[in-house]
Design a protein around this motif. Structure first.
Motif, PDB file in Angstrom:
ATOM      1  N   GLU A   5      48.680  -7.047  61.629  1.00 29.45           N
ATOM      2  CA  GLU A   5      48.484  -8.482  61.508  1.00 29.45           C
ATOM      3  C   GLU A   5      48.611  -8.834  60.034  1.00 29.45           C
ATOM      4  O   GLU A   5      48.462  -7.984  59.174  1.00 29.45           O
ATOM      5  N   ASP A   6      48.871 -10.107  59.756  1.00 28.16           N
ATOM      6  CA  ASP A   6      49.155 -10.486  58.378  1.00 28.16           C
ATOM      7  C   ASP A   6      47.973 -11.059  57.606  1.00 28.16           C
ATOM      8  O   ASP A   6      48.107 -11.342  56.431  1.00 28.16           O
ATOM      9  N   LEU A   7      46.826 -11.225  58.200  1.00 27.69           N
ATOM     10  CA  LEU A   7      45.653 -11.707  57.473  1.00 27.69           C
ATOM     11  C   LEU A   7      44.458 -10.822  57.785  1.00 27.69           C
ATOM     12  O   LEU A   7      44.000 -10.772  58.923  1.00 27.69           O
ATOM     13  N   THR A   8      43.956 -10.124  56.791  1.00 33.85           N
ATOM     14  CA  THR A   8      42.840  -9.207  57.031  1.00 33.85           C
ATOM     15  C   THR A   8      41.552  -9.949  57.352  1.00 33.85           C
ATOM     16  O   THR A   8      40.733  -9.469  58.119  1.00 33.85           O
ATOM     17  N   GLY A   9      41.374 -11.129  56.793  1.00 36.72           N
ATOM     18  CA  GLY A   9      40.123 -11.852  56.963  1.00 36.72           C
ATOM     19  C   GLY A   9      39.897 -12.434  58.340  1.00 36.72           C
ATOM     20  O   GLY A   9      38.755 -12.647  58.742  1.00 36.72           O
ATOM     21  N   ILE A  10      40.961 -12.701  59.077  1.00 35.54           N
ATOM     22  CA  ILE A  10      40.794 -13.328  60.393  1.00 35.54           C
ATOM     23  C   ILE A  10      41.561 -12.576  61.479  1.00 35.54           C
ATOM     24  O   ILE A  10      41.991 -13.158  62.459  1.00 35.54           O
ATOM     25  N   SER A  11      41.717 -11.290  61.310  1.00 34.67           N
ATOM     26  CA  SER A  11      42.486 -10.531  62.302  1.00 34.67           C
ATOM     27  C   SER A  11      41.740 -10.444  63.633  1.00 34.67           C
ATOM     28  O   SER A  11      40.520 -10.576  63.708  1.00 34.67           O
ATOM     29  N   LYS A  43      48.123 -15.523  46.165  1.00 32.72           N
ATOM     30  CA  LYS A  43      48.403 -16.752  45.450  1.00 32.72           C
ATOM     31  C   LYS A  43      49.153 -17.729  46.344  1.00 32.72           C
ATOM     32  O   LYS A  43      49.828 -17.345  47.286  1.00 32.72           O
ATOM     33  N   THR A  44      49.002 -18.992  46.022  1.00 25.66           N
ATOM     34  CA  THR A  44      49.736 -20.025  46.729  1.00 25.66           C
ATOM     35  C   THR A  44      50.984 -20.339  45.924  1.00 25.66           C
ATOM     36  O   THR A  44      50.913 -20.759  44.780  1.00 25.66           O
ATOM     37  N   VAL A  45      52.139 -20.102  46.530  1.00 26.72           N
ATOM     38  CA  VAL A  45      53.408 -20.427  45.889  1.00 26.72           C
ATOM     39  C   VAL A  45      53.913 -21.744  46.452  1.00 26.72           C
ATOM     40  O   VAL A  45      54.288 -22.647  45.738  1.00 26.72           O
ATOM     41  N   ASP A  46      53.936 -21.855  47.755  1.00 25.35           N
ATOM     42  CA  ASP A  46      54.281 -23.071  48.462  1.00 25.35           C
ATOM     43  C   ASP A  46      53.744 -22.910  49.877  1.00 25.35           C
ATOM     44  O   ASP A  46      53.068 -21.948  50.172  1.00 25.35           O
ATOM     45  N   THR A  47      54.039 -23.853  50.745  1.00 26.36           N
ATOM     46  CA  THR A  47      53.436 -23.779  52.074  1.00 26.36           C
ATOM     47  C   THR A  47      53.988 -22.640  52.916  1.00 26.36           C
ATOM     48  O   THR A  47      53.320 -22.168  53.821  1.00 26.36           O
ATOM     49  N   ILE A  48      55.197 -22.171  52.643  1.00 31.15           N
ATOM     50  CA  ILE A  48      55.735 -21.032  53.379  1.00 31.15           C
ATOM     51  C   ILE A  48      55.062 -19.753  52.901  1.00 31.15           C
ATOM     52  O   ILE A  48      54.662 -18.905  53.678  1.00 31.15           O
ATOM     53  N   ALA A  59      53.540 -12.341  56.016  1.00 32.40           N
ATOM     54  CA  ALA A  59      54.320 -12.347  57.255  1.00 32.40           C
ATOM     55  C   ALA A  59      55.688 -11.701  57.042  1.00 32.40           C
ATOM     56  O   ALA A  59      56.154 -10.917  57.881  1.00 32.40           O
ATOM     57  N   GLU A  60      56.329 -12.005  55.921  1.00 33.85           N
ATOM     58  CA  GLU A  60      57.630 -11.391  55.625  1.00 33.85           C
ATOM     59  C   GLU A  60      57.494  -9.879  55.456  1.00 33.85           C
ATOM     60  O   GLU A  60      58.340  -9.119  55.926  1.00 33.85           O
ATOM     61  N   HIS A  61      56.439  -9.445  54.784  1.00 39.30           N
ATOM     62  CA  HIS A  61      56.203  -8.008  54.637  1.00 39.30           C
ATOM     63  C   HIS A  61      55.978  -7.354  55.994  1.00 39.30           C
ATOM     64  O   HIS A  61      56.498  -6.276  56.267  1.00 39.30           O
ATOM     65  N   LEU A  62      55.216  -8.020  56.850  1.00 35.77           N
ATOM     66  CA  LEU A  62      54.938  -7.473  58.173  1.00 35.77           C
ATOM     67  C   LEU A  62      56.208  -7.411  59.026  1.00 35.77           C
ATOM     68  O   LEU A  62      56.429  -6.441  59.747  1.00 35.77           O
ATOM     69  N   PHE A  87      51.231 -18.104  58.286  1.00 34.23           N
ATOM     70  CA  PHE A  87      52.037 -19.277  57.967  1.00 34.23           C
ATOM     71  C   PHE A  87      51.793 -20.445  58.919  1.00 34.23           C
ATOM     72  O   PHE A  87      52.377 -21.505  58.754  1.00 34.23           O
ATOM     73  N   SER A  88      50.920 -20.288  59.900  1.00 35.83           N
ATOM     74  CA  SER A  88      50.664 -21.395  60.813  1.00 35.83           C
ATOM     75  C   SER A  88      49.180 -21.709  60.983  1.00 35.83           C
ATOM     76  O   SER A  88      48.836 -22.724  61.569  1.00 35.83           O
ATOM     77  N   HIS A  89      48.322 -20.890  60.467  1.00 34.69           N
ATOM     78  CA  HIS A  89      46.891 -21.017  60.760  1.00 34.69           C
ATOM     79  C   HIS A  89      46.304 -22.352  60.335  1.00 34.69           C
ATOM     80  O   HIS A  89      45.580 -22.983  61.087  1.00 34.69           O
ATOM     81  N   ASN A  90      46.572 -22.800  59.141  1.00 38.16           N
ATOM     82  CA  ASN A  90      45.932 -24.015  58.636  1.00 38.16           C
ATOM     83  C   ASN A  90      46.832 -25.248  58.626  1.00 38.16           C
ATOM     84  O   ASN A  90      46.381 -26.319  58.239  1.00 38.16           O
ATOM     85  N   ASP A  91      48.072 -25.097  59.028  1.00 35.81           N
ATOM     86  CA  ASP A  91      48.997 -26.232  58.974  1.00 35.81           C
ATOM     87  C   ASP A  91      50.019 -26.102  60.098  1.00 35.81           C
ATOM     88  O   ASP A  91      50.866 -25.203  60.071  1.00 35.81           O
ATOM     89  N   VAL A  92      49.958 -26.989  61.073  1.00 33.74           N
ATOM     90  CA  VAL A  92      50.865 -26.904  62.225  1.00 33.74           C
ATOM     91  C   VAL A  92      52.308 -27.235  61.857  1.00 33.74           C
ATOM     92  O   VAL A  92      53.220 -26.994  62.638  1.00 33.74           O
ATOM     93  N   ASN A  93      52.545 -27.755  60.675  1.00 27.49           N
ATOM     94  CA  ASN A  93      53.905 -28.084  60.250  1.00 27.49           C
ATOM     95  C   ASN A  93      54.624 -26.914  59.594  1.00 27.49           C
ATOM     96  O   ASN A  93      55.830 -26.944  59.435  1.00 27.49           O
ATOM     97  N   THR A  94      53.894 -25.889  59.199  1.00 28.28           N
ATOM     98  CA  THR A  94      54.514 -24.787  58.467  1.00 28.28           C
ATOM     99  C   THR A  94      55.355 -23.842  59.302  1.00 28.28           C
ATOM    100  O   THR A  94      56.311 -23.294  58.768  1.00 28.28           O
TER     101      THR A  94
END
Length: 113
Positions: A5-11, A43-48, A59-62, A87-94
């Motif tokens: 999974e791509d997020l350790t905190g909420i897997s 870090k936050t680079v952009d919404t993707i 997600a890309e690494h996974l 990439f979708s957890h906090n923003d349905v547009n991403t």
């Protein structure tokens, strides 16, 4: 077998749960991601690339990790469980911004019946 999974905190098996005492599969993404998270600042680079490890999103690494696993074991029976929600957890547009990445990932897999 592989699980990632791509997020350790909420897997799935760790959010408000104890998780696994031992790795649940032969190839287990979580320890690798923990190491990457401690090595690189998230870090936050952009919404993707909201959750980045280095210059790419988790997600890309996974997807790359999964692609390599499938190619490595394409001559064998295998089980691979992958869940991506960074990439979708906090923003349905991403998710639509990841369409190209997901399309390329799925197109690159070798499916055999």
């Amino acid at each position: 077998t592989s699980y990632g999974e791509d997020l350790t905190g909420i897997s799935t098996f760790n959010y408000h749960k104890k998780g696994f005492q031992e790795p649940p599969t032969d190839y287990y993404w979580r320890p690798l991601l923990f190491a990457a998270e401690s090595q690189f600042k998230m870090k936050t680079v952009d919404t993707i690339h909201k959750y980045c490890v280095g210059s790419s999103s988790e997600a890309e690494h996974l997807m790359q990790y999964t692609h390599e696993f499938v190619n490595q074991f394409s001559d064998y029976s295998y089980f691979n469980f992958v869940w991506m929600n960074a990439f979708s957890h906090n923003d349905v547009n991403t998710p639509s911004r990841m369409d190209k990445h997901v399309y390329e990932f799925l197109s690159g897999l070798n499916y055999t019946a």
